[in-house]
Design an enzyme around this catalytic site. Sequence first.
Site, PDB file in Angstrom:
ATOM      1  CD  GLU A 105      -2.869  -1.169   2.337  1.00 49.11           C
ATOM      2  OE1 GLU A 105      -2.362  -1.641   3.377  1.00 49.11           O
ATOM      3  OE2 GLU A 105      -4.037  -0.788   2.285  1.00 49.11           O
ATOM      4  CD  GLU A 125      -3.416  -6.202   3.830  1.00 48.67           C
ATOM      5  OE1 GLU A 125      -3.483  -6.995   2.877  1.00 48.67           O
ATOM      6  OE2 GLU A 125      -2.754  -5.149   3.783  1.00 48.67           O
TER       7      GLU A 125
HETATM    8  N1  T1G Z   1       4.538  -7.749  11.517  1.00 44.50           N
HETATM    9  C1  T1G Z   1       5.355  -8.082  12.544  1.00 44.50           C
HETATM   10  N2  T1G Z   1       6.262  -9.099  12.492  1.00 44.50           N
HETATM   11  C2  T1G Z   1       6.326  -9.777  11.339  1.00 44.50           C
HETATM   12  C3  T1G Z   1       5.502  -9.481  10.229  1.00 44.50           C
HETATM   13  C4  T1G Z   1       4.580  -8.420  10.355  1.00 44.50           C
HETATM   14  N3  T1G Z   1       3.787  -8.032   9.355  1.00 44.50           N
HETATM   15  N4  T1G Z   1       5.817 -10.377   9.235  1.00 44.50           N
HETATM   16  C5  T1G Z   1       6.787 -11.164   9.722  1.00 44.50           C
HETATM   17  N5  T1G Z   1       7.095 -10.808  10.971  1.00 44.50           N
HETATM   18  C6  T1G Z   1       8.125 -11.414  11.830  1.00 44.50           C
HETATM   19  C7  T1G Z   1       7.772 -12.843  12.173  1.00 44.50           C
HETATM   20  O1  T1G Z   1       6.906 -12.874  13.295  1.00 44.50           O
HETATM   21  C8  T1G Z   1       9.159 -13.391  12.490  1.00 44.50           C
HETATM   22  O2  T1G Z   1       9.489 -12.903  13.764  1.00 44.50           O
HETATM   23  C9  T1G Z   1      10.059 -12.671  11.488  1.00 44.50           C
HETATM   24  O3  T1G Z   1       9.329 -11.496  11.096  1.00 44.50           O
HETATM   25  C10 T1G Z   1      10.334 -13.502  10.259  1.00 44.50           C
HETATM   26  O4  T1G Z   1       9.050 -13.892   9.750  1.00 44.50           O
HETATM   27  C11 T1G Z   1      -2.472  -1.719   7.036  1.00 44.50           C
HETATM   28  C12 T1G Z   1      -2.977  -3.920   8.384  1.00 44.50           C
HETATM   29  C13 T1G Z   1       7.123 -11.707   5.075  1.00 44.50           C
HETATM   30  C14 T1G Z   1       6.597 -13.850   3.885  1.00 44.50           C
HETATM   31  O5  T1G Z   1       0.551 -10.556   6.547  1.00 44.50           O
HETATM   32  O6  T1G Z   1       3.976 -13.492   5.431  1.00 44.50           O
HETATM   33  O7  T1G Z   1      -0.193  -4.723   6.553  1.00 44.50           O
HETATM   34  O8  T1G Z   1       9.684 -15.084  14.961  1.00 44.50           O
HETATM   35  O9  T1G Z   1       9.454 -16.347  10.029  1.00 44.50           O
HETATM   36  O10 T1G Z   1       9.302 -17.262   6.579  1.00 44.50           O
HETATM   37  O11 T1G Z   1      -3.267  -3.005   5.274  1.00 44.50           O
HETATM   38  O12 T1G Z   1       6.741 -13.210   7.526  1.00 44.50           O
HETATM   39  O13 T1G Z   1      11.712 -13.988  14.013  1.00 44.50           O
HETATM   40  O14 T1G Z   1      10.531 -12.956  15.976  1.00 44.50           O
HETATM   41  O15 T1G Z   1       7.507 -15.455   8.650  1.00 44.50           O
HETATM   42  O16 T1G Z   1      10.907 -15.487   5.650  1.00 44.50           O
HETATM   43  C15 T1G Z   1       0.219  -7.854   6.233  1.00 44.50           C
HETATM   44  C16 T1G Z   1       3.168 -11.458   7.157  1.00 44.50           C
HETATM   45  C17 T1G Z   1       0.169  -7.345   7.626  1.00 44.50           C
HETATM   46  C18 T1G Z   1       2.855 -10.559   5.981  1.00 44.50           C
HETATM   47  C19 T1G Z   1       8.507 -13.711   5.504  1.00 44.50           C
HETATM   48  N6  T1G Z   1       1.442  -8.571   6.007  1.00 44.50           N
HETATM   49  N7  T1G Z   1       4.501 -12.017   7.064  1.00 44.50           N
HETATM   50  O17 T1G Z   1       8.422 -15.086   5.773  1.00 44.50           O
HETATM   51  O18 T1G Z   1       9.899 -15.201   7.844  1.00 44.50           O
HETATM   52  S1  T1G Z   1      -1.333  -6.510   7.958  1.00 44.50           S
HETATM   53  C20 T1G Z   1       1.507  -9.908   6.215  1.00 44.50           C
HETATM   54  C21 T1G Z   1       4.778 -13.041   6.224  1.00 44.50           C
HETATM   55  C22 T1G Z   1      -1.203  -5.059   7.101  1.00 44.50           C
HETATM   56  C23 T1G Z   1      -2.253  -2.997   6.255  1.00 44.50           C
HETATM   57  C24 T1G Z   1      -2.436  -4.235   7.047  1.00 44.50           C
HETATM   58  C25 T1G Z   1       6.162 -13.613   6.322  1.00 44.50           C
HETATM   59  C26 T1G Z   1       7.080 -13.202   5.171  1.00 44.50           C
HETATM   60  P1  T1G Z   1      10.420 -13.777  14.760  1.00 44.50           P
HETATM   61  P2  T1G Z   1       8.909 -15.318   9.097  1.00 44.50           P
HETATM   62  P3  T1G Z   1       9.690 -15.839   6.420  1.00 44.50           P
END
Ligand code: T1G
Length: 698
Positions: A105, A125
Amino acid sequence: MVDTVRVSTTDGVATVVIDNPPVNALGADLRRDLMTALRDAEADASVQVIVLAAAGRTWPAGADIREFGQPPRDPWLPEVCSAVAACPKPVIVAMHGNALGGGLELALAAHVRLADPGTRLGLPEVTLGILPGAGGTQRLPRLIGARAALGMMTSGLPIPAERALELGLIDAVTEGEARLAAQRLAAAHIAGEASLPSAAERPDHRMDASDWLAAVTEARKGLGVSRLPAPPRIIDCVEAALLLPEEEGFAYERTAFEELVSTPEAAALRHAFLAERRAARHPELAATKPREIAEIGVIGGGLMGSGIATACLAAGYRVTMIERDDQALTAGLARVATNRDRAVAKGQLSVADRETEWSRMSGATAMSALAGADLVIEAAFEDEGVKTAIFAELDGVVKPGAVLATNTSYLDVNRIAAATSRPGDVIGLHFFSPAQVMKLLEVVVAERTSPDVTATAFALAKRLGKVAVRAGVCDGFIGNRVLTAYRTATDFLLEDGASPYQIDRAMVGWGFPLGPYQVLDMAGLDISWARRTRLAEHRDPSERYVAIGDRLCKLGRLGQKAGRGYYLYAEGARTGTEDPEVLEVIAAERTAKGIEPRRITEAEIQRRALAAMANEGARILEEKIAARPSDIDLVMLTGYGFPRWRGGPMQMADQVGLLELRDTLRDYAREEETFWRPAALWDELIKNGRKFADLNAD
Ligand code: T1G
């Protein structure tokens, strides 16, 4: 305070680099620093173009999920995106890695979007029970059309950079690093040697209102009855993006986002996301180096063994399958070959890669072939004598430092380890069938298992793409214990007056893909019958025991494979029909026990099922078989069909309320004390005003 943004300005180009590891999540500090950098660049007369890039492995992968459910902190992400969009100087974003959620976004608000070749772009999301809340539902459809935008937002699936270019979501897939390409483009623009794509040149799909509205209608029809509140609201926002003035459209999206972020479904899906990442974290493993694994031996080529061998082969290991004779070995290798042929047929594997991969697969009938293995996974017949003999033989064959794993689903791993001179190298790896598909892996840590062997198991799970959950040694580990409690509760209801069909309907209505009796028919009634028989000598005679399942087994009603179980199956059918004969067997059991059937409601079925699962979970925590409640939830979500949008039995217990559920258990215990007695943990948590979630220490 750590700066999350670095800015450098050269020849009129301000490069703003986001640096907030591990995934550049757009948390409050980063949003603040980004706004400051943007405003400074706007105010700096020497700056003509702004390049926005990210350090580390990825462009921002979204808002910071850990901030949800907490009071929002300024500046909100929509505000940051609006500032980018309103910037009087061109903003070029350079993406790499995973441009997801709020990260995408942010890019949508910019004027020019470049991406590295390997970039994945998406708005996931919906998988968290919410919707893109920083302008995504308004900006994306304008750029790529409502149909493509709805597909991305309602599926939550990312697309590769090349597809994003085709759709018009990005302006170029760069040769090499996007940041350098963005800086070159900015410099060329300043030098008058290149023009940046302008808003006027981009298609604004709002011009084709009829197609937009047709896409909205199609999406609504395609949804059917959605169990989740987010998908229909995403569609509403896309409709609003066409019908409302811009500012009202953004406000509509914000309202919808705030509605969804506070729903129990969103809380449960966030819980599941964080639980998956928490499960691999155990203090004693933090500083422990896993052993190197390259060569894996798999003992057994049956359904489980061939599935495990398939998963290891697909993950890049060299795999040697051991079977007792040539015929069994040939059959086992053929099962692996068939599994990989299916992957080719599905387009998951090229024919060329299939050939290369197969060169890493071998088989033998002598255990000596495992002399060089780094890890051996035993998937032989589920019998302690068979397994201990295999481990004793392995002990004399495999090299020092090799890890020895058993795939047992309930046997005592301590006793299997004791059959070797190296119990520290022995661990349980409980795969779920089909092992090449099911995500869950219970890592069963025996009393003498070395920490580096446990660390090796978790590293293997990550390489296999599995969700690993640590379990202690007991009958059933975590998942099968909770499942047994669930089934005991429903068996009691069978005797008390419910039919298996009513119970299955109730649990499917609650969100399970199949009810407990449909699952039993699919898996085979004889498996749980064998477990009950095995445990019969340990059973407390004063405990209520339901023999309906045993009766059906004795009648040969073993489930789908026998054409009849709790249901009747037409030849080759996978869906059964209700069978009056089963109801007669149940009625006879009630009569034999002097039970007068009573009316049982759907709500009671669902409540008893949850109470039984959560209470068994509490017992598992007390016995330290599971490290934390979210591990129990993760097992049930990934291995047993528990609806992800309900978060698992422990999450549900917190949402229902511990006091209410504890008192419900007490009420049930008046009927059947032993099974329903609340674990002591309920009182301990209630007394301290805590929830199961408070035990999920990160
Ligand atoms: N927020 C906080 N921590 C996150 C995070 C996030 N969005 N994504 C990953 N982490 C942390 C995860 O907990 C882990 O932490 C470390 O990063 C590595 O992640 C306004 C409201 C990007 C494909 O849904 O899909 O944006 O355990 O083990 O396998 O519209 O992480 O090491 O402490 O998963 O290489 C939308 C979620 C949010 C993406 C990488 N975004 N993340 O995968 O590593 S809502 C998502 C993933 C939003 C807006 C809305 C995956 C990854 P720790 P990982 P990975």
